[in-house]
Design a protein around this motif. Structure first.
Motif: not given
Length: 432
Positions: A253-255, A278-296
């Motif tokens: 997921i990229v924002r 905030t938007e990216a995590v909203r998408m993440l939760r919508l597809q019922k996933c957790a992320a192991h890597t986070v980036g900027v």
DNA sequence: TCTGGGGTCCTAGGACCC
DNA sequence: TCTGGGGTCCTAGGACCC
């Protein structure tokens, strides 16, 4: 049994969506612009006829647009997404298997439908088109063929040659007509052949789809790899790319957004990254996933060639996969603080999440409450009364945007504002 | 002087799509 | 003055292991 694929897409999709709500734009030239009204992302055939093209910066054609009376609209992705959903649900009800490929395109599997009778297949697809037209209001074109690549090519023919009345069925074309069509089409129109490959092919004298389809398969494999070999086979009627019914589950997921005006303060990057997360995590939760890597990511304006450039694309692997806004935001902000350099004017900032695992626990939707706990809103007490006023007048989304705006140089024309009763920054800023 | 070979995993970069 | 924002997949090469 020989596979049969369907490809359908909306004509000038974003423009057609806008026309639904502005019937006066029918048969008129219309363009839809990208986020900061930066460049053209969609245009009607009337606009194409004036020489306008997708991807062209708005400022380069502003005069032409004015002179010719072209209607230029800021994009409204929430609207397009909603129309897209209706279009896809309508089609899903009429075919056995479907893949949602993009916001305005679907692939379908018609293998075995109507006993493979070409005439009946065409009639079925015509009835799909008219139902979409009637129920959703969006005009479409379609292609039917033994592979996805050919189906998409047929759709292209349907769009290019109106005599087909919106549907081209490969199975109904004689060999002679197939060859003629392929010979008339530049090789770059094929799905899977982009600018780079096109240049290389042209240099070898391969100019049309027919040239490419007739090229030696082993040669294509050797010079261009397995991806293009698949495309080559698909053009020869051998299906190599399967239908993916569950295309919508993302692997990353990229924002990101460009700033209306470049900014140099770290505060502004922090505000932007917080909003995007905030938007990216909203998408993440919508597809019922957790992320192991986070980036900027953030970088300076690449078009400002006179100035020194600086860009950051960094990520962190978390100890455990995570779907918590606070944790993910903290990790992202840590990266911002670590890689931020003063003295540069930043033009773009964003976040990305990847390495997903399924998150089985129930997840509450991300709320403004989460957002308020972030350090972006340290100034919250000071702003509280005006934020309350904003909330009453325009809702929480506006509060979020205003918070970000006030904590940095965050300027955007209308992005993210559609759920508010206003899309006018001045209205919002007046109140805050 | 002579310095294995094969497998896996990860990453960066490049190409493509809309 | 003003130049989008998402995605996917493949490959080559390095690190590491036995």
């Amino acid at each position: 049994m020989q596979p049969v694929f369907l490809h359908i897409d909306g004509n000038s999709f974003y423009c057609s969506c806008e026309r639904l709500f502005r019937p006066q734009l029918r048969a008129k030239p219309v363009v839809v612009l990208s986020n900061n009204d930066g460049c053209i992302v969609a245009l009607t055939k009337e606009a194409k006829a004036l020489g306008l093209k997708r991807g062209v910066p708005f400022f380069q054609v502003r005069d032409l647009i004015k002179e010719q009376g072209v209607t230029a609209l800021s994009s409204n992705y929430e609207l397009y997404q909603s129309i897209s959903g209706r279009m896809q649900r309508t089609i899903a009800g009429m075919i056995p298997k479907m893949e949602s490929y993009s916001i305005d395109e679907i692939f379908g599997d018609l293998t075995g439908v109507a006993d493979g009778d070409p005439k009946q297949l065409t009639a079925l697809v015509q009835s799909i088109r008219s139902r979409v037209r009637q129920w959703v209001g969006v005009p479409t074109c379609a292609g039917i063929a033994p592979s996805k690549t050919l189906a998409k090519l047929c759709d292209h023919y349907a769009k290019t040659y109106p005599t087909f009345e919106g549907v081209v069925n490969w199975l109904e074309l004689s060999d002679e007509r197939r060859r003629r069509a392929m010979n008339l089409t530049p090789v770059g129109e094929v799905w899977g052949i982009g600018a780079k490959t096109r240049e290389k092919l042209l240099a070898m004298g391969i100019e049309t789809v027919l040239d490419f389809a007739q090229a030696d398969a082993a040669f294509v494999r050797r010079r261009f790899g397995v991806v293009l070999e698949r495309t080559h086979r698909e053009l020869n009627g051998i299906s190599c790319i399967a239908l993916e019914e569950n295309h919508s589950a993302r692997r990353q997921i990229v924002r990101t957004r460009s700033f209306g005006k470049a900014c140099s303060q770290m505060d502004a990057l922090i505000a932007a990254v917080s909003v995007h997360m905030t938007e990216a995590v909203r998408m993440l939760r919508l597809q019922k996933c957790a992320a192991h890597t986070v980036g900027v990511l953030f970088h300076t304006d690449p078009f400002d060639e006179g100035r020194a450039q600086y860009g950051v694309f960094e990520s962190t692997r978390l100890d455990v996969p995570c779907a918590d806004l606070m944790t993910l935001t903290s990790a992202a902000l840590e990266l911002v603080r670590k890689f931020y350099k003063s003295g540069f004017a930043y033009k773009k900032a964003g976040v990305f999440l990847t390495d997903f695992v399924e998150e089985k626990r129930a997840l509450a939707p991300v709320s403004l409450f989460d957002f308020e706990r972030l350090d972006v809103l340290r100034k919250r007490e000071r702003m509280q009364s005006s934020l309350d006023e904003l909330d009453r007048r325009f809702g929480k989304r506006a509060v979020m945007m205003a918070s970000a705006k006030l904590s940095g140089e965050w300027i955007m024309k209308r992005d993210l504002l559609s759920p508010c009763p206003t899309t006018n920054w001045n209205d919002i800023l007046k109140v805050s």
